[in-house]
Design a protein around this motif. Structure first.
Motif, mmCIF file in Angstrom:
data_model
loop_
_atom_site.group_PDB
_atom_site.id
_atom_site.type_symbol
_atom_site.label_atom_id
_atom_site.label_comp_id
_atom_site.label_asym_id
_atom_site.label_seq_id
_atom_site.Cartn_x
_atom_site.Cartn_y
_atom_site.Cartn_z
ATOM 1 N N SER A 135 0.844 0.896 -2.194
ATOM 2 C CA SER A 135 0.156 0.974 -1.812
ATOM 3 C C SER A 135 -1.120 1.221 -2.663
ATOM 4 O O SER A 135 -1.955 0.358 -2.461
ATOM 5 N N THR A 136 -0.640 1.396 -3.807
ATOM 6 C CA THR A 136 -1.361 1.388 -5.096
ATOM 7 C C THR A 136 -1.122 1.052 -5.770
ATOM 8 O O THR A 136 0.320 1.222 -6.420
ATOM 9 N N VAL A 149 0.525 3.115 -12.812
ATOM 10 C CA VAL A 149 0.930 4.254 -11.445
ATOM 11 C C VAL A 149 1.288 3.353 -10.645
ATOM 12 O O VAL A 149 0.438 1.832 -10.593
ATOM 13 N N ASP A 151 2.299 3.752 -6.207
ATOM 14 C CA ASP A 151 2.819 4.042 -4.750
ATOM 15 C C ASP A 151 3.132 3.585 -3.943
ATOM 16 O O ASP A 151 2.664 2.435 -3.820
ATOM 17 N N SER A 152 4.285 4.090 -3.635
ATOM 18 C CA SER A 152 4.165 3.895 -2.003
ATOM 19 C C SER A 152 4.940 4.698 -1.695
ATOM 20 O O SER A 152 4.885 5.912 -1.857
ATOM 21 N N HIS A 156 5.645 7.551 -6.181
ATOM 22 C CA HIS A 156 4.332 7.628 -6.684
ATOM 23 C C HIS A 156 5.897 8.042 -8.287
ATOM 24 O O HIS A 156 6.909 8.768 -8.355
ATOM 25 N N ARG A 158 4.960 6.769 -12.507
ATOM 26 C CA ARG A 158 4.043 6.379 -13.856
ATOM 27 C C ARG A 158 4.604 6.538 -15.179
ATOM 28 O O ARG A 158 6.293 6.949 -15.341
#
Length: 240
Positions: A135-136, A149, A151-152, A156, A158
């Motif tokens: 995602s990001t 970082v 995201d999916s 998440h 880190r």
């Protein structure tokens, strides 16, 4: 406490002793392994570290038992302390983890090569792997260094980087807290990966992303500017 322990093992052992009120036992199980055993009347924790070919000590595996019955690992360090203090409530679901907000750096920010390589490799692998999701993906500057970082829909992750040694280029994954993983529901699952960053990345992103190795050599202006902690603070996020 053994003053000759590797720094990352010594720091963790000291933290554990301070937070539980008793000192764990550390043994050199083999030339390549250290074994930590920490126990009270009911709870027993073991942690094994293994030295990799680069000479760094990595968390290999752990076990946790209550009343001599092995059980699933704690969801996080804080969750283990809770279990240590209240073993009768070990199965109580911990609260969701709230991580601090981070401000993404721009895509063209000058970064240490180990961080830029991991980011770029992750992006390339995800785009080329069927079923991989993202995602990001971004890098943020923190008080201690940098954090990558990702995201999916699966969760998440880190990855924390700090400058190690006394050179401008000695950046690597933070030995005290290499990474943090939250599942899709916001629960901390970091300890389930026993320090295996590649497994954590694969689990969250769905692609086998190799862990980049730090190098003392510069990679052009990206590394040279990395020693300036206030160079760039613009905003950009890679979205896939």
């Amino acid at each position: 406490m053994n003053d000759f322990l590797p720094t990352e093992i010594r720091d963790f052992t000291t933290r554990l002793a301070n937070d539980t009120g008793s000192a764990p036992t550390i043994t050199r199980a083999t030339p390549l392994h250290y074994l930590l055993t920490h126990a009270n009347d009911r709870v027993t924790l073991t942690i094994t570290w293994r030295r990799n070919p680069a000479g760094k000590w990595k968390w290999k595996n752990s076990t946790l038992s209550i009343d001599n019955q092995q059980r699933a690992l704690a969801n996080s360090y804080d969750d283990f302390i809770r279990i240590w203090n209240t073993p009768d409530q070990a199965d109580q679901k911990p609260p969701r983890t709230v991580l601090p907000d981070l401000v993404p750096l721009p895509d063209d920010a000058d970064l240490p090569s180990v961080i830029a390589t991991t980011r770029d490799t992750a992006l390339r692998k995800i785009r080329n792997t069927e079923g991989a999701t993202l995602s990001t993906l971004y890098v943020a500057e923190t008080d201690h260094g940098y954090t990558l970082v990702a995201d999916s829909p699966k969760g998440h992750i880190r990855i924390h980087y700090t400058q190690q040694g006394h050179t401008d280029y000695g950046w690597d994954v933070d030995p005290k807290q290499p990474f943090q993983v939250l599942d899709a529901d916001g629960y901390d699952k970091t300890t389930q990966f026993a320090g295996n960053l590649r497994a954590a990345l694969t689990s969250i992103l769905g692609a086998p992303i190799p862990e980049a190795s730090a190098t003392p050599k510069a990679r052009g202006p990206r590394d040279a500017a990395a020693s300036n902690a206030v160079t760039v603070r613009r905003h950009s996020v890679i979205r896939v």
